[in-house]
Design a protein around this motif. Structure first.
Motif, PDB file in Angstrom:
ATOM      1  N   LEU A  70      -0.855   2.535   1.067  1.00 39.91           N
ATOM      2  CA  LEU A  70      -0.234   1.053   0.439  1.00 39.91           C
ATOM      3  C   LEU A  70       1.047   1.718  -0.285  1.00 39.91           C
ATOM      4  CD1 LEU A  70      -3.539  -0.220  -0.523  1.00 39.91           C
ATOM      5  CD2 LEU A  70      -2.335  -1.481   0.882  1.00 39.91           C
ATOM      6  N   ASN A  71       2.110   0.937   0.107  1.00 44.53           N
ATOM      7  CA  ASN A  71       3.511   1.350  -0.551  1.00 44.53           C
ATOM      8  C   ASN A  71       3.628   0.182  -1.549  1.00 44.53           C
ATOM      9  OD1 ASN A  71       4.284   3.607   1.049  1.00 44.53           O
ATOM     10  ND2 ASN A  71       4.109   2.387   2.888  1.00 44.53           N
ATOM     11  N   GLU A  72       4.606   0.341  -2.436  1.00 40.34           N
ATOM     12  CA  GLU A  72       5.077  -0.455  -3.529  1.00 40.34           C
ATOM     13  C   GLU A  72       4.180  -0.872  -4.394  1.00 40.34           C
ATOM     14  OE1 GLU A  72       8.287  -0.908  -4.032  1.00 40.34           O
ATOM     15  OE2 GLU A  72       8.910   0.579  -1.998  1.00 40.34           O
ATOM     16  N   LEU A  85       5.083   3.074  -6.464  1.00 43.97           N
ATOM     17  CA  LEU A  85       3.843   3.983  -6.163  1.00 43.97           C
ATOM     18  C   LEU A  85       3.257   3.818  -4.659  1.00 43.97           C
ATOM     19  CD1 LEU A  85       2.158   3.522  -9.733  1.00 43.97           C
ATOM     20  CD2 LEU A  85       3.567   5.614  -9.046  1.00 43.97           C
ATOM     21  N   CYS A  86       2.974   4.854  -4.404  1.00 46.39           N
ATOM     22  CA  CYS A  86       2.074   4.850  -3.235  1.00 46.39           C
ATOM     23  C   CYS A  86       0.662   5.432  -3.314  1.00 46.39           C
ATOM     24  CB  CYS A  86       3.051   5.968  -1.866  1.00 46.39           C
ATOM     25  SG  CYS A  86       2.401   5.911  -0.337  1.00 46.39           S
ATOM     26  N   ALA A  87      -0.319   4.564  -2.631  1.00 39.24           N
ATOM     27  CA  ALA A  87      -1.645   4.988  -3.021  1.00 39.24           C
ATOM     28  C   ALA A  87      -2.606   4.909  -1.693  1.00 39.24           C
ATOM     29  CB  ALA A  87      -2.135   3.896  -3.840  1.00 39.24           C
ATOM     30  N   LYS A  88      -3.330   5.673  -1.551  1.00 37.47           N
ATOM     31  CA  LYS A  88      -4.353   5.818  -0.441  1.00 37.47           C
ATOM     32  C   LYS A  88      -5.714   5.387  -0.897  1.00 37.47           C
ATOM     33  CE  LYS A  88      -6.289   9.147   3.152  1.00 37.47           C
ATOM     34  NZ  LYS A  88      -6.267  10.558   3.196  1.00 37.47           N
ATOM     35  N   GLY A 103     -11.397   2.504  -5.040  1.00 39.66           N
ATOM     36  CA  GLY A 103     -10.724   3.799  -5.671  1.00 39.66           C
ATOM     37  C   GLY A 103      -9.447   4.097  -4.911  1.00 39.66           C
ATOM     38  N   PHE A 104      -8.338   4.405  -5.388  1.00 47.06           N
ATOM     39  CA  PHE A 104      -6.950   4.799  -4.806  1.00 47.06           C
ATOM     40  C   PHE A 104      -6.749   6.154  -5.368  1.00 47.06           C
ATOM     41  CE2 PHE A 104      -7.116   0.107  -5.002  1.00 47.06           C
ATOM     42  CZ  PHE A 104      -6.545  -0.214  -3.848  1.00 47.06           C
ATOM     43  N   GLN A 105      -6.023   7.053  -4.654  1.00 43.63           N
ATOM     44  CA  GLN A 105      -5.320   8.305  -4.852  1.00 43.63           C
ATOM     45  C   GLN A 105      -3.833   7.974  -4.833  1.00 43.63           C
ATOM     46  OE1 GLN A 105      -6.223  11.264  -2.241  1.00 43.63           O
ATOM     47  NE2 GLN A 105      -5.845  12.737  -3.794  1.00 43.63           N
ATOM     48  N   TRP A 106      -3.268   8.507  -5.637  1.00 39.04           N
ATOM     49  CA  TRP A 106      -1.660   8.380  -5.541  1.00 39.04           C
ATOM     50  C   TRP A 106      -1.199   9.369  -4.611  1.00 39.04           C
ATOM     51  CZ3 TRP A 106      -0.951   4.399  -7.874  1.00 39.04           C
ATOM     52  CH2 TRP A 106      -1.592   3.749  -9.076  1.00 39.04           C
ATOM     53  N   VAL A 107      -0.023   9.078  -3.853  1.00 37.76           N
ATOM     54  CA  VAL A 107       0.455   9.897  -2.688  1.00 37.76           C
ATOM     55  C   VAL A 107       2.016  10.112  -3.093  1.00 37.76           C
ATOM     56  CG1 VAL A 107       0.933   9.912  -0.280  1.00 37.76           C
ATOM     57  CG2 VAL A 107      -1.402   8.664  -0.929  1.00 37.76           C
TER      58      VAL A 107
END
Length: 141
Positions: A70-72, A85-88, A103-107
């Motif tokens: 997920l972007n922005e 931020l970008c998150a997975k 749960g999201f991890q920053w990318v």
């Protein structure tokens, strides 16, 4: 179990190579901190936070797909707004409250956002560790 041990032993025939294993843990967030994430046009309450990711409450695990990028993504921590931020998506689980948690991890977080997030986490830690003076005089009731 074929051996006398308290260690976990693999179950015969079980494939553990594709499983997701959490190596780092996020810090729980107090409701009074009111930390929010804006993801895909929707705002979510952040339930825990770290330099490597966040978890948010959702109504269903179907809101996001595992591995989805997920972007922005935007993160609001008090007066600090972190954008771009970008998150997975890493996992979906059931929170202690019975709600679902993603749960999201920053990318690929840039240096400016890392610094802002680090400062915000520092402020949260200081706030969490404040202890009232035990020797302070209290008025009698």
């Amino acid at each position: 179990m074929s051996e006398d041990t308290i260690d976990f032993q693999p179950i015969p025939g079980e494939n553990t190579e594709d499983e997701q294993i959490r190596h780092l843990f996020r810090t729980p967030v107090s409701l009074t901190d009111d930390i929010r994430a804006k993801i895909g046009g929707n705002e979510y309450l952040v339930t825990n936070l770290s330099e490597t990711g966040i978890a948010v409450n959702v109504s269903s695990c179907l809101e996001f797909d595992s591995g989805q990028i997920l972007n922005e993504v935007q993160l609001k921590i008090g007066d600090i707004n972190i954008t771009g931020l970008c998150a997975k998506v890493i996992h979906c689980s059931v929170h202690d409250s019975g709600s679902f948690q993603i749960g999201f991890q920053w990318v690929n977080m840039n240096a400016e956002n890392k610094k802002a997030l680090g400062e915000a986490l520092g402020q949260l830690k200081v706030k969490a560790l404040k202890v009232k003076d035990l020797f302070e005089e209290h008025p009698e009731s």
